[in-house]
Design a protein around this motif. Structure first.
Motif, short mmCIF file in Angstrom:
data_model
loop_
_atom_site.label_atom_id
_atom_site.label_comp_id
_atom_site.label_asym_id
_atom_site.label_seq_id
_atom_site.Cartn_x
_atom_site.Cartn_y
_atom_site.Cartn_z
N GLU A 515 -51.47 -8.41 -25.18
CA GLU A 515 -51.21 -7.55 -26.33
C GLU A 515 -50.53 -8.36 -27.43
N MET A 516 -51.00 -8.15 -28.65
CA MET A 516 -50.48 -8.87 -29.81
C MET A 516 -49.57 -7.98 -30.65
N GLY A 517 -49.85 -6.69 -30.65
CA GLY A 517 -49.03 -5.78 -31.40
C GLY A 517 -49.85 -4.72 -32.11
N HIS A 518 -49.13 -3.82 -32.84
CA HIS A 518 -49.79 -2.77 -33.61
C HIS A 518 -49.79 -3.17 -35.09
N TYR A 519 -50.92 -2.95 -35.74
CA TYR A 519 -51.06 -3.36 -37.13
C TYR A 519 -51.65 -2.21 -37.95
N ARG A 520 -51.27 -2.22 -39.23
CA ARG A 520 -51.85 -1.28 -40.16
C ARG A 520 -52.72 -2.06 -41.15
N PHE A 521 -53.98 -1.65 -41.28
CA PHE A 521 -54.92 -2.37 -42.13
C PHE A 521 -55.31 -1.51 -43.33
N LYS A 522 -55.64 -2.19 -44.42
CA LYS A 522 -56.00 -1.52 -45.66
C LYS A 522 -57.23 -0.62 -45.45
N GLY A 523 -57.10 0.63 -45.92
CA GLY A 523 -58.19 1.58 -45.82
C GLY A 523 -58.28 2.30 -44.49
N ILE A 524 -57.37 1.99 -43.55
CA ILE A 524 -57.38 2.62 -42.22
C ILE A 524 -56.03 3.30 -42.01
N ASN A 525 -56.03 4.62 -41.95
CA ASN A 525 -54.79 5.39 -41.91
C ASN A 525 -54.28 5.61 -40.49
N ARG A 526 -54.16 4.53 -39.74
CA ARG A 526 -53.60 4.61 -38.39
C ARG A 526 -53.22 3.22 -37.94
N LEU A 527 -52.30 3.17 -37.00
CA LEU A 527 -51.94 1.89 -36.41
C LEU A 527 -53.01 1.47 -35.41
N VAL A 528 -53.34 0.20 -35.41
CA VAL A 528 -54.37 -0.32 -34.52
C VAL A 528 -53.75 -1.35 -33.59
N LYS A 529 -53.89 -1.10 -32.28
CA LYS A 529 -53.38 -2.06 -31.30
C LYS A 529 -54.38 -3.21 -31.19
N VAL A 530 -53.84 -4.44 -31.29
CA VAL A 530 -54.68 -5.65 -31.27
C VAL A 530 -54.28 -6.52 -30.09
N TYR A 531 -55.28 -7.11 -29.45
CA TYR A 531 -55.07 -8.06 -28.35
C TYR A 531 -55.57 -9.42 -28.78
N GLN A 532 -54.97 -10.48 -28.23
CA GLN A 532 -55.38 -11.83 -28.59
C GLN A 532 -55.55 -12.67 -27.32
N THR A 533 -56.31 -13.74 -27.49
CA THR A 533 -56.45 -14.71 -26.40
C THR A 533 -56.25 -16.09 -26.98
N LYS A 534 -55.62 -16.99 -26.22
CA LYS A 534 -55.37 -18.34 -26.69
C LYS A 534 -56.31 -19.31 -25.97
N MET A 535 -56.48 -20.49 -26.58
CA MET A 535 -57.45 -21.43 -26.05
C MET A 535 -57.19 -21.78 -24.59
N HIS A 536 -55.93 -21.94 -24.19
CA HIS A 536 -55.68 -22.34 -22.81
C HIS A 536 -55.91 -21.20 -21.83
N HIS A 537 -56.15 -19.98 -22.37
CA HIS A 537 -56.47 -18.86 -21.49
C HIS A 537 -57.97 -18.68 -21.32
N LEU A 538 -58.78 -19.33 -22.18
CA LEU A 538 -60.21 -19.10 -22.15
C LEU A 538 -60.82 -19.70 -20.89
N GLY A 539 -61.46 -18.86 -20.14
CA GLY A 539 -62.10 -19.30 -18.90
C GLY A 539 -62.44 -18.11 -18.06
N SER A 540 -62.76 -18.33 -16.82
CA SER A 540 -63.10 -17.23 -15.92
C SER A 540 -61.85 -16.65 -15.31
N CYS A 541 -61.81 -15.33 -15.19
CA CYS A 541 -60.64 -14.67 -14.63
C CYS A 541 -60.59 -14.87 -13.11
#
Length: 541
Positions: A515-541
């Motif tokens: 989880e990266m956090g909640h963000y508010r974006f222009k033109g969207i009237n709600r908070l959006v939860k965003v997830y991120q992945t980093k290069m050292h995490h990229l691979g098979s689970c």
């Protein structure tokens, strides 16, 4: 008693059913009395109603594509006659009345009928025209045979040189009007789409000044005769159609004033591709006396024409497929393009906009403005061309569709035009592939400095299809789902991928994301939860 039957002819399907109820429904629902599981046929398309002991009517039940009786739209109940052709979408039904109480024709009646009408199997006529007439002398027979063979060779050469359907018909028209003085009008009908429905391609009259009076819709042509020739692979010639018992119930012949008519199938190997039709508005006793010989010539010519028409159909199909292929390969992987073409999912060469669920991906080059200021425009263009070539391999490799390039940004989506239940997994796999591939390119000195991407993915409903004007059309995705993905790219750290909560919940494996956090974006009237992945995490689970 009079029995009513319907004969279905759809491709290789030749089925006859008996109408055994006073109210008889036809449609795509299995509950209908006549079940027609074909595209273009509505669930409850039409119905037949018995209004007398030997009389039925047909009416449309509000079908999407309408019901036609002998090429005329059915807007109110219409009486059915023996030999009528009923069209439901692209499916045709031949109406057959069978009166089992009517005594058979006497030998004399049959002889009279045969004098007015000739029906022959086309295979029996293929060589007959070349054979000499028995009443001529031996020398004359030989000369006649040689002359006819030479004519056929010349005709075949000219037809082989014809590149268009107009040129093919022009050659046929010249030959027919030169050899058959009794013919007034000529028409070429072809099953262009292989649906069993004949389309009028071209027509002509012997007298050029009468050409303008020849209806372009082919309403002067007996569709009943043409359909019989096409469906049953027989050659027909009638010297007086209005008096012949075989066509006694043909309203189209009576209404159109057709007297003398001749029609043969365009038979190329085992497939009928169309019909060559000719008629005369006045009764022709000449056809009574020399009809079979002229029908043999007409059929021999049709065999040559069939090969040319089949070649033209193939060339047109290849041209259409090539245009479609070149256009679609801008957006889809070769495998998807081939699938779209093979299933015929492109009416008029376009993909109609439809609402579907997709995952949209934006991949943006980090620091592109600064790079542009340090190098020449030519070098910038070369950089983007090389980078897009590499990144697109990941999009197409996971079955994605390229929407467009927006400057240094790639916009692609997954889940259309072919539905993909795992579109979120595919989009994330493509994003991981892009980041990993760019890391390898940097290690191999792809550019004078290391490059980075930001990738954002969102999933949801969108309208996908061809959008634009008559001059320019683009295959694209539209809607709020796309807008959010574009906004999310701004919060993505370099060399990472961010995804929305909707996409995150759709993934089969989530261990690469945090989880990266909640963000508010222009033109969207709600908070959006965003997830991120980093290069050292990229691979098979």
């Amino acid at each position: 008693m009079t029995e009513l039957k319907l004969r279905l002819q759809e491709g290789d399907n030749d089925t006859t059913v008996t109408v055994n109820q006073d109210v008889f429904t036809i449609g795509r629902l299995p509950e209908c009395d006549f079940y027609l599981p074909f595209g273009g046929v509505s669930r409850c398309h039409a119905r037949l109603v018995k209004i007398a002991a030997d009389l039925w009517t047909i009416e449309d039940l509000g079908s999407k594509n309408g019901t036609q009786l002998n090429e005329r739209l059915v807007t109110s109940p219409q009486k059915l006659q023996h030999g009528d052709i009923v069209w439901l979408g692209d499916v045709s039904l031949l109406v057959l009345y069978a009166d089992y109480t009517e005594p058979p024709l006497s030998p004399r009646q049959q002889e009279v009928a045969e004098q007015r009408t000739i029906l022959r199997n086309v295979q029996q006529l293929q060589e007959k025209w070349i054979q000499p007439n028995a009443k001529d002398g031996e020398t004359t027979n030989k000369d006649q045979t040689i002359a006819r063979l030479k004519d056929l060779v010349d005709i075949a050469k000219n037809l082989c040189a014809a590149a268009s359907i107009e040129e093919i018909f022009s050659q046929v028209q010249q030959v027919i009007f030169r050899y058959l003085d009794s013919i007034d009008r000529l028409a070429l009908l072809i099953d262009v789409h292989g649906s069993g429905k004949l389309e009028l391609m071209n027509s002509a009259t012997r007298r050029a000044f009468q050409q303008q009076n020849l209806a372009a819709d082919g309403s002067w042509i007996s569709r009943s005769i043409c359909q019989k020739v096409f469906a049953e692979k027989v050659a027909i010639q009638t010297a007086d159609a209005q008096k012949d018992e075989r066509f006694a119930g043909e309203n189209s012949i009576l209404i159109k004033g057709i007297r003398s008519a001749m029609a043969v199938p365009l038979w190329d190997e085992n497939k009928v591709v169309g019909v060559l039709y000719a008629d005369a508005t006045l009764s022709s006793y000449h056809w009574d006396n020399e009809g079979e010989e002229e029908l043999s010539f007409f059929s021999a010519l049709a065999n040559l024409v069939a090969s040319s028409v089949q070649r033209w159909l193939l060339v047109e199909k290849l041209k259409t497929e090539e245009v479609i292929r070149q256009r679609l390969e801008r957006y889809h992987s070769p495998a998807v393009v081939q699938q779209l073409i093979s299933v015929g999912g492109l009416p008029n060469g376009r993909l109609a906009p439809v609402e579907t669920e997709i995952s949209i991906l934006f991949a943006d080059l980090v620091g592109f403005t600064a790079i542009s200021e340090r190098v020449t425009p030519t070098e910038v263009a070369q950089l983007l061309n090389n980078l897009f070539e590499e990144m697109l391999q990941e999009v197409f490799g996971w079955g994605g569709t390229l929407d467009k390039y927006i400057g240094d940004c790639i916009m692609a989506f997954f889940g259309a035009p072919e539905p993909q239940l795992d579109h979120a997994d595919r989009a994330v796999a493509a994003a991981k592939g892009m980041l990993t591939r760019l890391e390898q390119l940097n290690a191999n000195g792809f550019w004078q400095e290391s490059l980075q991407l930001r990738v954002a993915i969102n999933s949801g409903k969108a309208v996908v299809g061809d959008v634009g004007s008559s001059q320019r059309v683009d295959y694209t995705a539209l809607g709020a789902t796309i807008n959010l993905a574009a906004r999310m790219e701004a919060v993505c750290p370099p060399s990472e991928c961010v995804i929305s909560e909707v996409t995150y919940k759709m993934l089969s494996q989530r261990c690469d994301f945090q989880e990266m956090g909640h963000y508010r974006f222009k033109g969207i009237n709600r908070l959006v939860k965003v997830y991120q992945t980093k290069m050292h995490h990229l691979g098979s689970c």
